[in-house]
Design a protein around this motif. Structure first.
Motif, mmCIF file in Angstrom:
data_model
loop_
_atom_site.group_PDB
_atom_site.id
_atom_site.type_symbol
_atom_site.label_atom_id
_atom_site.label_comp_id
_atom_site.label_asym_id
_atom_site.label_seq_id
_atom_site.Cartn_x
_atom_site.Cartn_y
_atom_site.Cartn_z
ATOM 1 N N ARG A 41 29.983 -3.226 10.552
ATOM 2 C CA ARG A 41 30.133 -1.962 11.294
ATOM 3 C C ARG A 41 31.246 -1.213 10.575
ATOM 4 N NH1 ARG A 41 28.095 -1.208 16.294
ATOM 5 N NH2 ARG A 41 29.956 -0.141 17.017
ATOM 6 N N HIS A 42 30.860 -0.320 9.688
ATOM 7 C CA HIS A 42 31.811 0.295 8.751
ATOM 8 C C HIS A 42 32.489 1.540 9.315
ATOM 9 C CE1 HIS A 42 33.143 0.449 4.488
ATOM 10 N NE2 HIS A 42 33.388 1.706 4.816
ATOM 11 N N ALA A 43 31.685 2.493 9.786
ATOM 12 C CA ALA A 43 32.242 3.768 10.255
ATOM 13 C C ALA A 43 31.339 4.341 11.333
ATOM 14 C CB ALA A 43 32.366 4.760 9.099
ATOM 15 N N SER A 59 22.071 -3.400 14.462
ATOM 16 C CA SER A 59 22.300 -2.486 15.580
ATOM 17 C C SER A 59 22.847 -1.129 15.130
ATOM 18 C CB SER A 59 23.260 -3.115 16.579
ATOM 19 O OG SER A 59 24.532 -3.320 15.973
ATOM 20 N N CYS A 60 23.218 -0.983 13.862
ATOM 21 C CA CYS A 60 23.766 0.285 13.354
ATOM 22 C C CYS A 60 22.678 1.349 13.284
ATOM 23 C CB CYS A 60 24.379 0.093 11.966
ATOM 24 S SG CYS A 60 25.872 -0.904 11.982
ATOM 25 N N THR A 61 23.068 2.586 13.545
ATOM 26 C CA THR A 61 22.145 3.708 13.448
ATOM 27 C C THR A 61 21.665 3.872 12.013
ATOM 28 O OG1 THR A 61 23.523 4.762 15.119
ATOM 29 C CG2 THR A 61 21.818 6.116 14.124
ATOM 30 N N VAL A 62 22.583 3.783 11.056
ATOM 31 C CA VAL A 62 22.251 3.820 9.633
ATOM 32 C C VAL A 62 22.586 2.447 9.070
ATOM 33 C CG1 VAL A 62 22.698 4.905 7.409
ATOM 34 C CG2 VAL A 62 22.786 6.272 9.496
ATOM 35 N N GLN A 63 21.540 1.662 8.810
ATOM 36 C CA GLN A 63 21.721 0.298 8.337
ATOM 37 C C GLN A 63 21.618 0.283 6.822
ATOM 38 O OE1 GLN A 63 18.862 -2.429 9.874
ATOM 39 N NE2 GLN A 63 19.814 -4.197 8.944
ATOM 40 N N VAL A 72 26.471 5.046 13.948
ATOM 41 C CA VAL A 72 27.248 3.943 13.390
ATOM 42 C C VAL A 72 26.615 3.575 12.055
ATOM 43 C CG1 VAL A 72 28.083 1.596 13.727
ATOM 44 C CG2 VAL A 72 27.835 3.116 15.693
ATOM 45 N N ILE A 73 27.451 3.485 11.012
ATOM 46 C CA ILE A 73 26.983 3.162 9.668
ATOM 47 C C ILE A 73 27.511 1.781 9.306
ATOM 48 C CG2 ILE A 73 27.013 3.859 7.237
ATOM 49 C CD1 ILE A 73 27.644 6.715 8.231
ATOM 50 N N GLY A 74 26.621 0.913 8.830
ATOM 51 C CA GLY A 74 27.020 -0.433 8.432
ATOM 52 C C GLY A 74 25.828 -1.298 8.107
#
Length: 164
Positions: free
Chosen positions: A112-114, A98-102, A92-94
């Protein structure tokens, strides 16, 4: 007629312009080779147990030219070179913690973008209803889109390149 004082002033202006040009070239080279700031992107790595659970359920064969292994940040310059491994777990990118790619708040990304996930062995990206949308190769996506090596993903001001 041109006086000696005017010629001296013109020489000084030319010398200053030359120094400014060299300084600008050095600045551009420095921005290209420096190490990206780690504080701008945070990677939350999944545990090995979570990856093992996911990888046991997705064991599909994918043609070599379609095997996607990572994302590399191309821009902005202060994030350039950051590599994100695309494992079997969802990414999860955002901006959320909590996003994997912050991503940093000033990159234009939504909280929470994509998301990128494996579907039958292929990497697939999906926009999560973001404000600034997700672009793949310059085209806005509205449904899950399969990624191929060389694709460019634009999320806000950040550009990723899909790599093997």
């Amino acid at each position: 007629m041109i006086t000696d004082q005017l010629l001296g002033l013109l020489k000084l202006v030319l010398l200053l312009a030359l120094y400014a040009f060299f300084a600008r070239v050095l600045w551009a080279v420095w921005n290209e080779i420096r190490v990206p700031a780690v504080s701008r992107v945070t990677l939350n790595v999944a545990t090995d147990a979570a990856r093992a659970d996911v990888s046991s359920t997705t064991n599909h064969k994918v043609a070599r030219q379609h095997r996607v292994g990572s994302l590399c940040v191309l821009s902005p310059a202060d994030m350039k070179g950051v590599v994100v491994d695309i494992a079997d777990a969802d990414i999860v990118i955002g901006r959320e913690e909590s996003c994997t790619v912050q991503l940093a708040a000033d990159t234009g990304a939504s909280a929470r973008h994509a998301t990128i996930r494996r579907v039958e062995g292929h990497a697939v990206i999906q926009d999560l209803g973001s404000t600034n949308h997700t672009l793949v190769n310059g085209k806005e996506i509205s449904e899950p889109t399969r990624l191929r090596v060389g694709d460019r993903i634009h999320i806000g001001l950040v550009t990723f390149e899909v790599r093997k």
